[in-house]
Design a protein around this motif. Structure first.
Motif, PDB file in Angstrom:
ATOM      1  N   ALA A 139       0.845  -1.201   0.000  1.00  0.00           N
ATOM      2  CA  ALA A 139       0.000   0.000   0.000  1.00  0.00           C
ATOM      3  C   ALA A 139       0.879   1.249   0.000  1.00  0.00           C
ATOM      4  N   ALA A 140       1.893   1.213  -0.861  1.00  0.00           N
ATOM      5  CA  ALA A 140       2.878   2.290  -0.964  1.00  0.00           C
ATOM      6  C   ALA A 140       2.767   2.958  -2.336  1.00  0.00           C
ATOM      7  N   VAL A 141       3.411   4.097  -2.479  1.00  0.00           N
ATOM      8  CA  VAL A 141       3.477   4.806  -3.753  1.00  0.00           C
ATOM      9  C   VAL A 141       4.641   4.231  -4.553  1.00  0.00           C
ATOM     10  N   PHE A 142       4.414   3.970  -5.835  1.00  0.00           N
ATOM     11  CA  PHE A 142       5.485   3.490  -6.700  1.00  0.00           C
ATOM     12  C   PHE A 142       6.107   4.660  -7.452  1.00  0.00           C
ATOM     13  N   VAL A 143       7.431   4.722  -7.460  1.00  0.00           N
ATOM     14  CA  VAL A 143       8.185   5.741  -8.191  1.00  0.00           C
ATOM     15  C   VAL A 143       8.993   5.036  -9.274  1.00  0.00           C
ATOM     16  N   GLN A 173      15.058  12.667  -3.742  1.00  0.00           N
ATOM     17  CA  GLN A 173      14.157  13.713  -3.255  1.00  0.00           C
ATOM     18  C   GLN A 173      12.708  13.239  -3.278  1.00  0.00           C
ATOM     19  N   ARG A 174      12.337  12.532  -4.340  1.00  0.00           N
ATOM     20  CA  ARG A 174      10.961  12.016  -4.436  1.00  0.00           C
ATOM     21  C   ARG A 174      10.696  11.019  -3.306  1.00  0.00           C
ATOM     22  N   ILE A 175      11.639  10.137  -3.029  1.00  0.00           N
ATOM     23  CA  ILE A 175      11.499   9.181  -1.930  1.00  0.00           C
ATOM     24  C   ILE A 175      11.357   9.931  -0.613  1.00  0.00           C
ATOM     25  N   GLY A 182       4.373   5.227   2.474  1.00  0.00           N
ATOM     26  CA  GLY A 182       5.374   4.234   2.105  1.00  0.00           C
ATOM     27  C   GLY A 182       5.735   4.464   0.649  1.00  0.00           C
ATOM     28  N   VAL A 183       6.946   4.124   0.272  1.00  0.00           N
ATOM     29  CA  VAL A 183       7.386   4.342  -1.098  1.00  0.00           C
ATOM     30  C   VAL A 183       8.264   3.179  -1.559  1.00  0.00           C
ATOM     31  N   VAL A 184       8.024   2.762  -2.795  1.00  0.00           N
ATOM     32  CA  VAL A 184       8.852   1.761  -3.460  1.00  0.00           C
ATOM     33  C   VAL A 184       9.293   2.394  -4.770  1.00  0.00           C
ATOM     34  N   ALA A 185      10.599   2.480  -4.967  1.00  0.00           N
ATOM     35  CA  ALA A 185      11.142   3.086  -6.184  1.00  0.00           C
ATOM     36  C   ALA A 185      11.915   2.053  -6.990  1.00  0.00           C
ATOM     37  N   ALA A 186      11.846   2.163  -8.303  1.00  0.00           N
ATOM     38  CA  ALA A 186      12.657   1.352  -9.199  1.00  0.00           C
ATOM     39  C   ALA A 186      13.810   2.226  -9.675  1.00  0.00           C
ATOM     40  N   CYS A 187      15.021   1.796  -9.374  1.00  0.00           N
ATOM     41  CA  CYS A 187      16.225   2.559  -9.740  1.00  0.00           C
ATOM     42  C   CYS A 187      17.382   1.577  -9.829  1.00  0.00           C
TER      43      CYS A 187
END
Length: 184
Positions: free
Chosen positions: A42-46, A80-82, A91-96
């Motif tokens: 239930a997090a935001v995807f970046v 910065q977005r995270i 909550g945040v999940v980023a692909a990098c």
């Protein structure tokens, strides 16, 4: 390639928000795993690729690997977005790709408790996956350059290494099953 934890991340159990970066070379499945993990958490995807400046996209599309200097602004935009999302209580999940330790350190400069999920993959499989993608700027010819600079997370980093050829659902389950304190 077995799943392994480099180091159990520090953090109070149940602490939120979580900040996770799904990392690895092109073709390892960062976006697919990141989107599924964000949904499960239930997090935001970046999507890190969307934060590349147009000049970087043009370079990569023409087959030119990015230098450390060219990646700096991109990494800062992701960091910065995270930080902004986590700072607002999400909550945040980023692909990098986060291929080098210095890149991961730069991201941790924005949020020290980021946990990295490293999707480990064989070069031939990664190249085959990238070659089969439609509509993405990254050509298969750049996969080798990514492996050439890849520094997998060290034992002292907050990271989980997972076989990228496992089904996405299995990878998400492996990450989601970690104790809450181990992800933040």
């Amino acid at each position: 390639m077995d799943e392994k934890t480099a180091q159990a991340p520090t953090g109070a159990p149940g602490s939120v928000p979580r900040a996770i970066v799904v990392m690895g070379v092109a073709g390892c499945g960062k976006s697919a795993v990141g989107k599924a993990l964000a949904a499960a958490e239930a997090a935001v995807f970046v999507e890190g690729d969307r934060l590349h400046p147009p000049e970087n996209v043009a370079r990569m599309a023409s087959g030119e690997p990015l230098t450390d200097q060219l990646r700096e602004g991109w990494l800062d935009a992701i960091g910065q977005r995270i930080a902004d999302l986590a700072g607002s209580g999400q909550g945040v999940v980023a692909a990098c790709s986060a291929l080098k330790r210095s890149y991961r350190d730069r991201l941790r400069g924005f949020r020290r408790d980021i946990v990295f999920v490293y999707l480990e993959i064989d070069p031939a499989i990664a190249k085959r996956r990238v070659a089969s993608r439609k509509g993405h700027f990254m050509p298969a010819s750049l996969v080798e350059s990514q492996f050439a600079i890849l520094e997998p997370p060290g034992a002292d980093e907050q990271a989980l290494t997972v076989d990228a050829t496992r089904p996405v659902a299995d990878i998400v389950t492996a990450v989601a099953s970690l104790p809450a304190g181990a992800k933040s």
